[in-house]
Design a protein around this motif. Structure first.
Motif, PDB file in Angstrom:
ATOM      1  N   HIS A 112       0.729  -1.077   0.043  1.00  0.00           N
ATOM      2  CA  HIS A 112       0.156  -0.165  -0.347  1.00  0.00           C
ATOM      3  C   HIS A 112       0.869   0.939  -0.029  1.00  0.00           C
ATOM      4  CE1 HIS A 112      -3.704  -1.357   1.008  1.00  0.00           C
ATOM      5  NE2 HIS A 112      -3.413  -2.550   0.572  1.00  0.00           N
ATOM      6  N   HIS A 113       2.807   1.263  -0.444  1.00  0.00           N
ATOM      7  CA  HIS A 113       2.984   2.557   0.058  1.00  0.00           C
ATOM      8  C   HIS A 113       2.774   2.356  -1.475  1.00  0.00           C
ATOM      9  CE1 HIS A 113       4.214   1.539   3.886  1.00  0.00           C
ATOM     10  NE2 HIS A 113       3.279   1.735   4.236  1.00  0.00           N
ATOM     11  N   PHE A 114       3.315   1.602  -2.363  1.00  0.00           N
ATOM     12  CA  PHE A 114       3.431   1.557  -3.989  1.00  0.00           C
ATOM     13  C   PHE A 114       2.312   2.769  -4.181  1.00  0.00           C
ATOM     14  CE2 PHE A 114       2.867   0.134  -8.249  1.00  0.00           C
ATOM     15  CZ  PHE A 114       4.079   0.693  -8.967  1.00  0.00           C
ATOM     16  N   HIS A 205       6.004   7.086  12.613  1.00  0.00           N
ATOM     17  CA  HIS A 205       7.257   6.615  12.564  1.00  0.00           C
ATOM     18  C   HIS A 205       7.362   5.119  12.360  1.00  0.00           C
ATOM     19  CE1 HIS A 205      10.838   5.937  14.861  1.00  0.00           C
ATOM     20  NE2 HIS A 205      10.319   5.149  15.579  1.00  0.00           N
ATOM     21  N   TYR A 206       5.896   4.378  12.515  1.00  0.00           N
ATOM     22  CA  TYR A 206       6.105   2.746  11.802  1.00  0.00           C
ATOM     23  C   TYR A 206       6.451   2.808  10.614  1.00  0.00           C
ATOM     24  CZ  TYR A 206       5.042   1.273  16.424  1.00  0.00           C
ATOM     25  OH  TYR A 206       4.842   0.834  17.691  1.00  0.00           O
ATOM     26  N   VAL A 207       5.429   3.450   9.892  1.00  0.00           N
ATOM     27  CA  VAL A 207       5.339   3.405   8.425  1.00  0.00           C
ATOM     28  C   VAL A 207       6.965   3.163   7.438  1.00  0.00           C
ATOM     29  CG1 VAL A 207       4.787   4.681   6.155  1.00  0.00           C
ATOM     30  CG2 VAL A 207       3.698   4.226   8.057  1.00  0.00           C
ATOM     31  N   HIS A 208       7.789   4.983   8.383  1.00  0.00           N
ATOM     32  CA  HIS A 208       8.965   4.724   7.961  1.00  0.00           C
ATOM     33  C   HIS A 208       9.989   3.968   8.556  1.00  0.00           C
ATOM     34  CE1 HIS A 208      12.930   7.489   7.628  1.00  0.00           C
ATOM     35  NE2 HIS A 208      13.146   6.538   9.041  1.00  0.00           N
ATOM     36  N   ASP A 209       9.429   3.622   9.538  1.00  0.00           N
ATOM     37  CA  ASP A 209      11.056   1.953   9.721  1.00  0.00           C
ATOM     38  C   ASP A 209      10.698   1.039   8.599  1.00  0.00           C
ATOM     39  OD1 ASP A 209      11.347   3.302  11.916  1.00  0.00           O
ATOM     40  OD2 ASP A 209      10.299   1.972  13.572  1.00  0.00           O
ATOM     41  N   GLN A 212      11.683   1.494   4.881  1.00  0.00           N
ATOM     42  CA  GLN A 212      13.889   1.944   4.553  1.00  0.00           C
ATOM     43  C   GLN A 212      13.387   0.120   4.298  1.00  0.00           C
ATOM     44  OE1 GLN A 212      15.301   4.346   5.429  1.00  0.00           O
ATOM     45  NE2 GLN A 212      13.092   5.107   4.941  1.00  0.00           N
ATOM     46  N   LEU A 213      13.108  -1.335   4.794  1.00  0.00           N
ATOM     47  CA  LEU A 213      13.213  -2.036   4.405  1.00  0.00           C
ATOM     48  C   LEU A 213      13.368  -2.198   3.002  1.00  0.00           C
ATOM     49  CD1 LEU A 213      11.474  -3.874   7.216  1.00  0.00           C
ATOM     50  CD2 LEU A 213      14.529  -3.040   7.264  1.00  0.00           C
ATOM     51  N   LYS A 214      12.622  -1.746   2.261  1.00  0.00           N
ATOM     52  CA  LYS A 214      12.237  -1.872   0.687  1.00  0.00           C
ATOM     53  C   LYS A 214      11.176  -3.308   0.510  1.00  0.00           C
ATOM     54  CE  LYS A 214      13.250   1.820   0.138  1.00  0.00           C
ATOM     55  NZ  LYS A 214      12.755   3.627  -0.750  1.00  0.00           N
ATOM     56  N   ALA A 229       9.965 -12.828   4.214  1.00  0.00           N
ATOM     57  CA  ALA A 229       9.217 -13.467   5.527  1.00  0.00           C
ATOM     58  C   ALA A 229       9.989 -13.371   6.813  1.00  0.00           C
ATOM     59  CB  ALA A 229       9.389 -15.020   4.986  1.00  0.00           C
ATOM     60  N   ARG A 230      10.838 -12.834   6.664  1.00  0.00           N
ATOM     61  CA  ARG A 230      11.886 -12.815   8.229  1.00  0.00           C
ATOM     62  C   ARG A 230      10.601 -11.573   8.958  1.00  0.00           C
ATOM     63  NH1 ARG A 230      17.672 -12.222   8.853  1.00  0.00           N
ATOM     64  NH2 ARG A 230      16.616 -10.262   7.404  1.00  0.00           N
ATOM     65  N   ASP A 231      11.694 -10.655   7.673  1.00  0.00           N
ATOM     66  CA  ASP A 231      11.317  -9.217   7.973  1.00  0.00           C
ATOM     67  C   ASP A 231       9.663  -9.056   8.188  1.00  0.00           C
ATOM     68  OD1 ASP A 231      13.667  -8.948   7.629  1.00  0.00           O
ATOM     69  OD2 ASP A 231      13.533  -7.572   6.267  1.00  0.00           O
ATOM     70  N   VAL A 232       8.261  -9.506   7.837  1.00  0.00           N
ATOM     71  CA  VAL A 232       7.574  -9.644   7.986  1.00  0.00           C
ATOM     72  C   VAL A 232       6.724 -10.232   9.024  1.00  0.00           C
ATOM     73  CG1 VAL A 232       5.002 -11.037   7.310  1.00  0.00           C
ATOM     74  CG2 VAL A 232       6.535  -9.577   5.174  1.00  0.00           C
ATOM     75  N   ARG A 233       7.592 -11.148   9.870  1.00  0.00           N
ATOM     76  CA  ARG A 233       7.284 -12.096  10.749  1.00  0.00           C
ATOM     77  C   ARG A 233       8.250 -11.032  12.312  1.00  0.00           C
ATOM     78  NH1 ARG A 233      10.136 -16.264  10.005  1.00  0.00           N
ATOM     79  NH2 ARG A 233      11.776 -15.952  11.279  1.00  0.00           N
TER      80      ARG A 233
END
Length: 267
Positions: A112-114, A205-209, A212-214, A229-233
């Motif tokens: 939803h950031h695209f 702030h959370y959106v910014h975090d 940054q992970l792209k 998958a790890r970043d989602v988890r």
């Protein structure tokens, strides 16, 4: 859209409600079964599938752009939740809590950031309000048959706009569904941050975090990988649960229904 089928939003709401209950004594003003009732067939996504429904909510967030419409939606449902909690109406409170949570979770989702809307506008050559039909989600009418196939392929073909969007959401949902998300419970530090900032500021702030992970860009290039998958988890899902919990908690505070201090921090 895929969350309508795999119940990701209901999972996040359930865990957030559990964590909220750990911070407050149970309140009759907010009932989990009612919150879940206003997801799925009665949630924001379902309005796209109902004939005669008003224009459905559009929960996209531009991390570096103007988000007035989205932020107005957050404030509308947050203020509605505060109002209904004060009135002691559990059904209306649940509706506002559910739709607020849905917007928050969608707004944190990398898909939803695209700039989906601007790409769709170019593809369809129509404004959003003129293409909100079930058929328009899968077929783009062109100048002729060849142009229709070409445009529709850009929507639902491999790496098409809709294909990529729904594939990311479906995959993220499958990662999130089995998680316990115990670590997503707000800490004393989170509550202190909430006392100093609005839940909207914490959301930003959370959106910014997450931005940054792209994550969405990585998915487009390589599909699902163990690292994604790890970043989602570990990074996306906990923030989703935490921002919903904090927003509901803030509404209880503003409504004057916080009858006990928060329990001791268990972290």
């Amino acid at each position: 859209m895929w969350s309508f089928f795999i119940k990701t939003h209901q999972k996040i709401d359930t865990v957030a409600y559990k964590h909220l209950s750990e911070l407050l004594y149970p309140q009759p003003h907010l009932i989990l079964s009612d919150i879940l009732h206003f997801e799925g067939n009665n949630g924001p996504d379902a309005t796209r599938l109902k004939k005669g429904a008003s224009e459905p909510p559009w929960h996209f967030y531009n991390p570096s752009g103007n988000n007035k419409e989205f932020l107005d939606t957050l404030r509308h449902h947050y203020q509605g939740l505060v109002r209904e909690l004060k009135a002691g109406d559990p059904t209306r409170s649940a509706f506002e809590a559910s739709w607020l949570a849905h917007a928050l979770v969608d707004g944190l989702t990398p898909a939803h950031h695209f700039p989906y809307e601007s790409e769709l506008r170019t593809l369809y050559r129509q404004e959003k309000s003129d293409r909100e039909t079930v058929g328009s989600h899968f077929l783009v009418k062109g100048d002729n048959a060849t142009d229709t196939v070409r445009r529709s392929f850009r929507l639902i073909g491999p790496k098409g706009l809709l294909t990529t969007h729904t594939s990311f959401e479906a995959g993220a949902g499958m990662v999130i569904l089995p998680l316990a998300l115990a670590t997503a419970r707000p800490t004393a530090a989170d509550l202190q941050q909430l006392a100093e900032n609005s839940s909207v500021e914490i959301f930003r702030h959370y959106v910014h975090d997450i931005e940054q992970l792209k994550m969405y860009e990585r998915f487009y290039k390589k599909g699902w990988t163990p690292f994604l998958a790890r970043d989602v988890r570990l990074k996306l899902a906990p923030r989703m649960v935490r921002i919903v919990t904090l927003s509901w908690y803030a509404a209880f505070v503003e409504a004057g229904l916080l009858t006990v201090p928060p329990v001791a921090d268990k972290s």
